[in-house]
Design a protein around this motif. Structure first.
Motif, mmCIF file in Angstrom:
data_model
loop_
_atom_site.group_PDB
_atom_site.id
_atom_site.type_symbol
_atom_site.label_atom_id
_atom_site.label_comp_id
_atom_site.label_asym_id
_atom_site.label_seq_id
_atom_site.Cartn_x
_atom_site.Cartn_y
_atom_site.Cartn_z
ATOM 1 N N PHE A 148 0.839 -1.199 0.000
ATOM 2 C CA PHE A 148 0.000 0.000 0.000
ATOM 3 C C PHE A 148 0.876 1.251 0.000
ATOM 4 C CE2 PHE A 148 -2.979 3.134 1.736
ATOM 5 C CZ PHE A 148 -4.131 2.848 1.011
ATOM 6 N N GLU A 149 1.974 1.215 0.754
ATOM 7 C CA GLU A 149 2.889 2.353 0.773
ATOM 8 C C GLU A 149 3.479 2.590 -0.614
ATOM 9 O OE1 GLU A 149 3.541 4.387 3.295
ATOM 10 O OE2 GLU A 149 2.250 3.323 4.731
ATOM 11 N N TYR A 150 3.808 1.510 -1.320
ATOM 12 C CA TYR A 150 4.324 1.660 -2.686
ATOM 13 C C TYR A 150 3.290 2.354 -3.574
ATOM 14 C CZ TYR A 150 5.505 0.504 -7.496
ATOM 15 O OH TYR A 150 5.758 0.592 -8.836
ATOM 16 N N LEU A 151 2.039 1.930 -3.476
ATOM 17 C CA LEU A 151 0.989 2.536 -4.296
ATOM 18 C C LEU A 151 0.745 3.987 -3.906
ATOM 19 C CD1 LEU A 151 -1.544 -0.430 -4.573
ATOM 20 C CD2 LEU A 151 0.129 0.345 -6.268
ATOM 21 N N MET A 152 0.980 4.328 -2.641
ATOM 22 C CA MET A 152 0.907 5.730 -2.247
ATOM 23 C C MET A 152 1.993 6.536 -2.951
ATOM 24 S SD MET A 152 0.079 5.494 1.858
ATOM 25 C CE MET A 152 0.276 7.263 2.051
ATOM 26 N N ASN A 153 3.182 5.972 -3.033
ATOM 27 C CA ASN A 153 4.313 6.681 -3.639
ATOM 28 C C ASN A 153 4.114 6.927 -5.125
ATOM 29 O OD1 ASN A 153 5.738 6.853 -1.211
ATOM 30 N ND2 ASN A 153 6.759 4.887 -1.530
ATOM 31 N N VAL A 154 3.346 6.051 -5.795
ATOM 32 C CA VAL A 154 3.110 6.247 -7.230
ATOM 33 C C VAL A 154 1.790 6.967 -7.492
ATOM 34 C CG1 VAL A 154 4.502 4.252 -7.872
ATOM 35 C CG2 VAL A 154 2.044 3.947 -7.498
ATOM 36 N N GLY A 155 1.119 7.423 -6.421
ATOM 37 C CA GLY A 155 -0.062 8.275 -6.583
ATOM 38 C C GLY A 155 -1.378 7.553 -6.772
ATOM 39 N N ILE A 156 -1.456 6.256 -6.452
ATOM 40 C CA ILE A 156 -2.693 5.507 -6.637
ATOM 41 C C ILE A 156 -3.465 5.359 -5.326
ATOM 42 C CG2 ILE A 156 -3.626 3.207 -7.203
ATOM 43 C CD1 ILE A 156 -1.468 3.003 -9.326
ATOM 44 N N ALA A 157 -2.746 5.225 -4.211
ATOM 45 C CA ALA A 157 -3.380 4.986 -2.915
ATOM 46 C C ALA A 157 -3.122 6.144 -1.961
ATOM 47 C CB ALA A 157 -2.865 3.678 -2.304
ATOM 48 N N LYS A 158 -3.991 6.250 -0.945
ATOM 49 C CA LYS A 158 -3.776 7.250 0.103
ATOM 50 C C LYS A 158 -4.596 6.876 1.334
ATOM 51 C CE LYS A 158 -7.470 10.561 -0.988
ATOM 52 N NZ LYS A 158 -7.779 11.968 -1.310
ATOM 53 N N TYR A 159 -4.220 7.475 2.472
ATOM 54 C CA TYR A 159 -5.007 7.388 3.693
ATOM 55 C C TYR A 159 -5.893 8.634 3.776
ATOM 56 C CZ TYR A 159 -1.822 3.688 5.255
ATOM 57 O OH TYR A 159 -1.102 2.534 5.358
ATOM 58 N N LEU A 160 -7.106 8.453 4.301
ATOM 59 C CA LEU A 160 -8.024 9.568 4.493
ATOM 60 C C LEU A 160 -8.279 9.734 5.989
ATOM 61 C CD1 LEU A 160 -9.960 11.718 3.372
ATOM 62 C CD2 LEU A 160 -11.729 9.945 3.275
ATOM 63 N N ARG A 161 -7.911 10.875 6.547
ATOM 64 C CA ARG A 161 -8.033 11.122 7.977
ATOM 65 C C ARG A 161 -9.461 11.546 8.326
ATOM 66 N NH1 ARG A 161 -4.481 12.574 12.280
ATOM 67 N NH2 ARG A 161 -5.407 14.010 13.792
ATOM 68 N N VAL A 162 -10.016 10.924 9.365
ATOM 69 C CA VAL A 162 -11.323 11.287 9.899
ATOM 70 C C VAL A 162 -11.124 11.687 11.355
ATOM 71 C CG1 VAL A 162 -13.648 10.484 10.463
ATOM 72 C CG2 VAL A 162 -12.536 9.704 8.358
ATOM 73 N N ASN A 163 -11.568 12.897 11.730
ATOM 74 C CA ASN A 163 -11.356 13.417 13.071
ATOM 75 C C ASN A 163 -12.557 13.153 13.983
ATOM 76 O OD1 ASN A 163 -8.757 14.558 12.634
ATOM 77 N ND2 ASN A 163 -9.709 16.291 11.581
ATOM 78 N N PHE A 164 -12.272 12.635 15.175
ATOM 79 C CA PHE A 164 -13.277 12.441 16.217
ATOM 80 C C PHE A 164 -12.885 13.291 17.420
ATOM 81 C CE2 PHE A 164 -13.533 8.601 13.691
ATOM 82 C CZ PHE A 164 -14.897 8.349 13.632
ATOM 83 N N SER A 165 -13.875 13.853 18.118
ATOM 84 C CA SER A 165 -13.610 14.635 19.318
ATOM 85 C C SER A 165 -14.487 14.128 20.453
ATOM 86 C CB SER A 165 -13.885 16.119 19.065
ATOM 87 O OG SER A 165 -15.245 16.318 18.693
ATOM 88 N N GLY A 166 -14.060 14.387 21.682
ATOM 89 C CA GLY A 166 -14.823 13.952 22.838
ATOM 90 C C GLY A 166 -14.628 12.479 23.112
ATOM 91 N N SER A 167 -15.527 11.917 23.909
ATOM 92 C CA SER A 167 -15.462 10.509 24.270
ATOM 93 C C SER A 167 -15.799 9.640 23.074
ATOM 94 C CB SER A 167 -16.439 10.219 25.417
ATOM 95 O OG SER A 167 -16.439 8.845 25.731
#
Length: 252
Positions: free
Chosen positions: A57-76
């Motif tokens: 997956f890291e390799y595919l990130m480096n070639v622009g095909i894959a990525k992580y998408l951050r989702v923010n949670f707050s509170g409990s």
């Protein structure tokens, strides 16, 4: 018709009402299956936990095909099934706002022990490819698969369009089985041609099952992704009925 397609994938997680257990990152075989037929791969990550998907997956990130998408949670935050369902839903909804990409979901999160009041039943159409389409095995390096995609992108796009046309014709038809039979031959022809191309590379391959579900929620919408392995959408129960089996392609 959208020609750019994205797939949201997840780690293998078993989640209960009170906690969760990680069962590894992304299966190398599944990754090669996804890579053949999607243009973008995304894995959601929260601001609370980050579990990597591995070197491929890291390799595919480096070639622009894959990525992580951050989702923010707050509170409990409950880290059980409700948390992982919320993470998955929020990420997918955010991706779906991009109208330039057709997004679908391949979830490996198993929602265990959900109570009945949290389950919603819908009528659905289910398409299955039963050990029909060949994909490269984990022994095949990712650069070789990307080169194959580049050389054969017209053929791959034609197959994806054939699957979309089959689904569209079934949705619009008053006679589902008859409409399915009319479009089935084109899909089978495309599968045979793709399998021959994969055989010609001399790289090892395996036939895989795939599943696509169309759910009626006032309107028809995708809830899972064609060519993802069987077991997609874990936690979403599916009762099959009225099955019509035809070779390697099944409609329920």
């Amino acid at each position: 018709m959208t020609t750019t397609r994205g797939l949201m994938i997840t780690q293998k997680i078993d989640a209960t009402s009170s906690g969760f257990m990680m069962n590894g990152g992304l299966d190398a075989q599944s990754l090669r299956q996804y890579l053949l037929f999607w243009d973008h791969l995304v894995c959601p990550q929260s601001n609370i936990f980050h579990f990597g998907m591995g070197d491929d997956f890291e390799y595919l990130m480096n070639v622009g095909i894959a990525k992580y998408l951050r989702v923010n949670f707050s509170g409990s935050t409950n880290t059980g099934a409700a948390f992982w369902r919320s993470l998955q839903d929020q990420a997918f909804n955010e991706l779906s706002n991009d109208k330039n990409v057709g997004w679908t979901l391949a979830s490996s999160i198993k929602m265990l022990g959900l109570s009945e009041d949290k389950q919603v039943k819908h009528e659905a159409l289910c398409f299955k490819l039963i050990d029909a389409l060949k994909v490269f095995t984990p022994e095949v390096p990712l650069p070789e698969i990307l080169e194959f995609k580049l050389k054969r992108q017209d053929m791959l796009l034609e197959f994806r369009d054939s699957m979309d046309e089959l689904k569209d014709s079934v949705i619009a038809s008053s006679n589902i089985v008859e409409s399915f039979q009319r479009k089935q031959r084109k899909v089978e022809k495309d599968i045979i041609e793709l399998n021959q191309l994969i055989d010609e590379t001399k790289y090892p391959s395996v036939r895989r099952c795939a599943l696509d579900v169309l759910t009626v929620e006032g309107a028809l919408g995708f809830t899972s992704a064609i060519l993802a392995e069987l077991g997609i959408g874990n936690g979403y129960g599916l009762a099959l009925k009225g099955t019509s089996m035809m070779g390697g392609l099944e409609l329920a």
